[in-house]
Design a protein around this motif. Structure first.
Motif, PDB file in Angstrom:
ATOM      1  N   SER A  36      -9.934   4.092   2.805  1.00  0.00           N
ATOM      2  CA  SER A  36      -8.749   4.118   1.950  1.00  0.00           C
ATOM      3  C   SER A  36      -7.773   3.025   2.374  1.00  0.00           C
ATOM      4  O   SER A  36      -7.735   2.614   3.532  1.00  0.00           O
ATOM      5  CB  SER A  36      -8.060   5.484   2.035  1.00  0.00           C
ATOM      6  N   ILE A  37      -6.989   2.563   1.438  1.00  0.00           N
ATOM      7  CA  ILE A  37      -6.062   1.463   1.712  1.00  0.00           C
ATOM      8  C   ILE A  37      -4.988   1.899   2.709  1.00  0.00           C
ATOM      9  O   ILE A  37      -4.678   1.167   3.648  1.00  0.00           O
ATOM     10  CB  ILE A  37      -5.421   0.960   0.400  1.00  0.00           C
ATOM     11  N   GLY A  39      -5.180   4.315   4.926  1.00  0.00           N
ATOM     12  CA  GLY A  39      -5.825   4.507   6.223  1.00  0.00           C
ATOM     13  C   GLY A  39      -6.093   3.197   6.927  1.00  0.00           C
ATOM     14  O   GLY A  39      -5.868   3.068   8.136  1.00  0.00           O
ATOM     15  N   GLN A  40      -6.559   2.212   6.177  1.00  0.00           N
ATOM     16  CA  GLN A  40      -6.815   0.901   6.768  1.00  0.00           C
ATOM     17  C   GLN A  40      -5.519   0.237   7.225  1.00  0.00           C
ATOM     18  O   GLN A  40      -5.502  -0.451   8.247  1.00  0.00           O
ATOM     19  CB  GLN A  40      -7.544  -0.009   5.771  1.00  0.00           C
ATOM     20  N   LEU A  41      -4.434   0.436   6.483  1.00  0.00           N
ATOM     21  CA  LEU A  41      -3.139  -0.109   6.880  1.00  0.00           C
ATOM     22  C   LEU A  41      -2.670   0.508   8.191  1.00  0.00           C
ATOM     23  O   LEU A  41      -2.186  -0.193   9.084  1.00  0.00           O
ATOM     24  CB  LEU A  41      -2.108   0.116   5.780  1.00  0.00           C
ATOM     25  N   ILE A  42      -2.845   1.815   8.323  1.00  0.00           N
ATOM     26  CA  ILE A  42      -2.458   2.500   9.559  1.00  0.00           C
ATOM     27  C   ILE A  42      -3.293   1.997  10.731  1.00  0.00           C
ATOM     28  O   ILE A  42      -2.774   1.728  11.817  1.00  0.00           O
ATOM     29  CB  ILE A  42      -2.572   4.023   9.383  1.00  0.00           C
ATOM     30  N   VAL A  43      -4.602   1.857  10.516  1.00  0.00           N
ATOM     31  CA  VAL A  43      -5.488   1.345  11.562  1.00  0.00           C
ATOM     32  C   VAL A  43      -5.087  -0.073  11.956  1.00  0.00           C
ATOM     33  O   VAL A  43      -5.061  -0.417  13.139  1.00  0.00           O
ATOM     34  CB  VAL A  43      -6.962   1.394  11.093  1.00  0.00           C
TER      35      VAL A  43
END
Length: 62
Positions: A36-37, A39-43
């Motif tokens: 997910s976008i 989730g990837q931003l948080i990672v």
């Protein structure tokens, strides 16, 4: 994390941080945020913070 770097360096740190974050999450959990976008931003943010922390440990607090 209170770094005084320019725009280009911030972009580079973000990209490398995203790679580091994805590698760490993939190694620990088995996947990195499910694709997910958000989730990837948080990672990516976590990876960038880890990268900044590592650089500060090597270079010192200066």
């Amino acid at each position: 994390m209170k770094t005084d770097t320019g725009l280009l360096m911030n972009i580079i740190v973000g990209i490398i941080g995203a790679l580091i974050g994805n590698f760490i999450f993939d190694a620990l959990i088995g996947s990195s945020a499910g694709g997910s976008i958000i989730g990837q931003l948080i990672v990516a943010v976590i990876g960038a913070c880890i990268l900044i922390w590592i650089v500060r440990m090597v270079r010192g607090r200066a």
